[in-house]
Write a protein that holds these residues in place. Structure first.
Motif, PDB file in Angstrom:
ATOM      1  N   GLU A  81       0.854  -1.200   0.000  1.00  0.00           N
ATOM      2  CA  GLU A  81       0.000   0.000   0.000  1.00  0.00           C
ATOM      3  C   GLU A  81       0.883   1.240   0.000  1.00  0.00           C
ATOM      4  O   GLU A  81       1.551   1.546   0.993  1.00  0.00           O
ATOM      5  CB  GLU A  81      -0.922  -0.027   1.222  1.00  0.00           C
ATOM      6  CG  GLU A  81      -1.937   1.107   1.257  1.00  0.00           C
ATOM      7  CD  GLU A  81      -1.361   2.396   1.817  1.00  0.00           C
ATOM      8  OE1 GLU A  81      -1.465   3.429   1.110  1.00  0.00           O
ATOM      9  OE2 GLU A  81      -0.799   2.374   2.921  1.00  0.00           O
ATOM     10  N   GLY A  84      -0.949   6.342   0.427  1.00  0.00           N
ATOM     11  CA  GLY A  84      -0.955   7.398   1.425  1.00  0.00           C
ATOM     12  C   GLY A  84      -2.373   7.797   1.792  1.00  0.00           C
ATOM     13  O   GLY A  84      -3.355   7.334   1.203  1.00  0.00           O
ATOM     14  N   ALA A  89      -7.150   3.911   1.950  1.00  0.00           N
ATOM     15  CA  ALA A  89      -6.025   3.049   2.332  1.00  0.00           C
ATOM     16  C   ALA A  89      -6.389   2.113   3.483  1.00  0.00           C
ATOM     17  O   ALA A  89      -6.131   0.904   3.424  1.00  0.00           O
ATOM     18  CB  ALA A  89      -4.821   3.915   2.705  1.00  0.00           C
ATOM     19  N   THR A 105       3.557  -1.347   3.886  1.00  0.00           N
ATOM     20  CA  THR A 105       3.000  -0.002   3.734  1.00  0.00           C
ATOM     21  C   THR A 105       4.022   1.056   4.112  1.00  0.00           C
ATOM     22  O   THR A 105       4.897   0.823   4.949  1.00  0.00           O
ATOM     23  CB  THR A 105       1.720   0.169   4.583  1.00  0.00           C
ATOM     24  OG1 THR A 105       1.205   1.502   4.403  1.00  0.00           O
ATOM     25  CG2 THR A 105       1.986  -0.055   6.064  1.00  0.00           C
ATOM     26  N   ASN A 107       2.573   4.047   4.927  1.00  0.00           N
ATOM     27  CA  ASN A 107       1.536   4.994   5.320  1.00  0.00           C
ATOM     28  C   ASN A 107       1.561   5.282   6.819  1.00  0.00           C
ATOM     29  O   ASN A 107       0.870   4.640   7.601  1.00  0.00           O
ATOM     30  CB  ASN A 107       0.173   4.423   4.899  1.00  0.00           C
ATOM     31  CG  ASN A 107      -0.917   5.467   4.937  1.00  0.00           C
ATOM     32  OD1 ASN A 107      -0.882   6.392   5.742  1.00  0.00           O
ATOM     33  ND2 ASN A 107      -1.905   5.315   4.067  1.00  0.00           N
ATOM     34  N   LYS A 108       2.359   6.274   7.210  1.00  0.00           N
ATOM     35  CA  LYS A 108       2.472   6.578   8.645  1.00  0.00           C
ATOM     36  C   LYS A 108       1.159   7.104   9.229  1.00  0.00           C
ATOM     37  O   LYS A 108       0.846   6.851  10.387  1.00  0.00           O
ATOM     38  CB  LYS A 108       3.606   7.563   8.917  1.00  0.00           C
ATOM     39  CG  LYS A 108       3.402   8.996   8.439  1.00  0.00           C
ATOM     40  CD  LYS A 108       4.038   9.249   7.115  1.00  0.00           C
ATOM     41  CE  LYS A 108       3.828  10.647   6.597  1.00  0.00           C
ATOM     42  NZ  LYS A 108       4.408  10.823   5.250  1.00  0.00           N
ATOM     43  N   ALA A 110      -2.047   6.340   8.380  1.00  0.00           N
ATOM     44  CA  ALA A 110      -2.984   5.243   8.629  1.00  0.00           C
ATOM     45  C   ALA A 110      -2.514   4.358   9.777  1.00  0.00           C
ATOM     46  O   ALA A 110      -3.311   3.939  10.628  1.00  0.00           O
ATOM     47  CB  ALA A 110      -3.174   4.408   7.362  1.00  0.00           C
ATOM     48  N   SER A 134       7.480   3.739   6.697  1.00  0.00           N
ATOM     49  CA  SER A 134       6.566   4.726   7.274  1.00  0.00           C
ATOM     50  C   SER A 134       7.283   5.783   8.103  1.00  0.00           C
ATOM     51  O   SER A 134       6.740   6.845   8.370  1.00  0.00           O
ATOM     52  CB  SER A 134       5.506   4.027   8.133  1.00  0.00           C
ATOM     53  OG  SER A 134       6.105   3.412   9.267  1.00  0.00           O
TER      54      SER A 134
END
Length: 438
Positions: A81, A84, A89, A105, A107-108, A110, A134
């Protein structure tokens, strides 16, 4: 997937922006790299639009706008993923987990906000969620906290984890420029977003320190309890005064154990704010868009991780390393989750309110040029138990005298009470700057 015969790994990648493009390039460039890359197939790549020009070549039919189709595809083993943002997400990650897919991922946002939900689902499904990218771009810090440093009792994690703000503060320091001017230039150069709020107000760093604190101290972190203060109020005047006093100003993300005792029962201070850092401190020399994370613990002492905190290649390096880690675990046919890769904690850490923080402060006052003002300041601070390390009248702003105060360690709540009383004094025109001191 766990326990199955190994037949190679099929990836579903969500997002083909800067990081997604960098990851695809790296996975395709197998020559001279880790042999496990041979076992990876980029099976599907999900994008919002098929019409956008791409910097990578993929076989026909690989790129799709059907993101749900990727997380539901039984052929796909790992969902990467790289979109972002919070939604879609979060929903796509949870659906992929429900379908037994491992997650990588960057994505920090999420993870810091929905980590409890995501990791609980992953543990129940028997899958991994990997998130090296992340925090800190290409800097390996997540896996070291999970593995290499896991036997240590961590006492503090202190980091410069946002390249945009570090770039701005570095240029303000070296050029004597104003915040607004450097920000505008950083936006033109692509170092700052058109809407820089998440960076300059400390939100991005808050997401990252929540993740680091969770790993370092073995408990979940409620993101809403992370104190965040940005750099908008940092002026070139304060940077100049800080330099004269032997400091540089950095936006620090700090997670700190503030109570002795067992790691499982720690009271933590988790916060982001501009900080006066002694020029001799390891983090003082981290400049430009670079990031660094200083980990302190027993018995290791101090360890610092330094490197590029963002960018296509750096972040793709971290994403691809997580993918290889998963491939290695799947190839060795583990029947159970590797506890050094999986999320192991269930409880929430207790976060101390910022009013309970004990630290030093730097404060700049603009006052009427009256005799006895410094004495009044000292008296009021003393009444609230605030001990002063130095008090200097630095000069004049027009008709106003400028006074800079540095305190000894003090409880923040007591310091703020003293400041409220001082602000009401007739001789005080304003208090333009208040910064904590490391």
């Amino acid at each position: 997937m766990l326990g199955a015969t190994f037949m190679g790994v099929k990836l579903g990648i969500l997002g083909l922006g800067t990081v997604g493009t960098g990851t695809v390039k790296l996975l395709q460039d197998k020559n001279g790299r880790h042999p496990l890359l041979q076992d990876i197939e980029i099976y599907r790549v999900g994008v919002r639009s098929l019409d956008k020009p791409r910097d990578v070549q993929l076989p026909e039919g690989v790129i799709t706008t059907d993101l749900e189709g990727i997380v539901n595809d039984p052929e796909i083993d790992i969902v990467v993923e790289l979109m972002g943002g919070l939604e879609p997400a979060r929903t796509l990650i949870l659906k992929a987990i429900a379908n037994g897919k491992h997650i990588v991922t960057a994505n920090k946002a999420a993870i810091s906000r929905f980590g409890a939900e995501i990791f609980t689902a992953a543990n129940q499904a028997g899958v991994y969620v990997m998130l090296e990218a992340s925090v800190g771009g290409g800097i390996p810090v997540i896996q070291p906290l999970k593995q290499s440093l896991s036997v240590n009792q961590i006492s503090a994690v202190t980091g410069i984890v946002n390249g945009t703000t570090n770039y701005i503060l570095t240029r303000m320091q070296t050029e004597g420029s104003d915040f607004a001017d450097v920000l505008a230039d950083a936006q033109k150069l692509g170092y700052a977003e058109a809407d820089p709020t998440a960076d300059v107000d400390g939100w991005d760093a808050g997401d990252k320190i929540a993740i680091l604190a969770s790993l370092g101290f073995g408990g979940r972190i409620n993101r809403e309890q992370v104190y965040c203060e940005g750099i908008r109020q940092v002026s070139k005047t304060d940077i100049a005064y800080a330099s004269k006093l032997g400091f540089v100003i950095k936006l620090l993300a700090i997670a700190q154990n503030v109570k002795n005792g067992h790691r499982d029962n720690s009271l933590l201070s988790v916060r982001v704010h501009p900080t006066l850092v002694p020029q001799t401190h390891p983090l003082a020399s981290i400049n430009g868009v670079y990031n660094a994370i200083l980990v302190e613990g027993e018995p290791i002492g101090q360890v610092m991780f330094f490197g590029p905190g963002a960018g296509e290649g750096a972040t793709a390096s971290a994403v691809s390393a997580d993918i290889l880690n998963l491939v290695a675990n799947l190839k060795t046919n583990h029947a159970h989750l590797n506890p050094t890769l999986a999320c192991r904690h269930q409880h929430y850490s207790e976060i101390a309110p910022i009013s309970e923080l004990v630290t030093r402060f730097y404060t700049r006052f603009l006052t009427e040029d009256h005799p006895g003002v410094i004495g009044q300041l000292g008296t009021c601070f003393g009444k609230h138990g605030v001990s002063l390390e130095s008090v200097v009248q630095t000069g004049f702003h027009g008709q106003l005298a400028e006074i800079v105060v540095v305190t000894h360690d003090v409880r923040e709540g007591d310091f703020r009470q003293a400041l409220a009383e001082i602000a009401a004094m007739p001789a005080i025109n304003s208090i333009p700057s208040i910064f904590r001191v490391l």
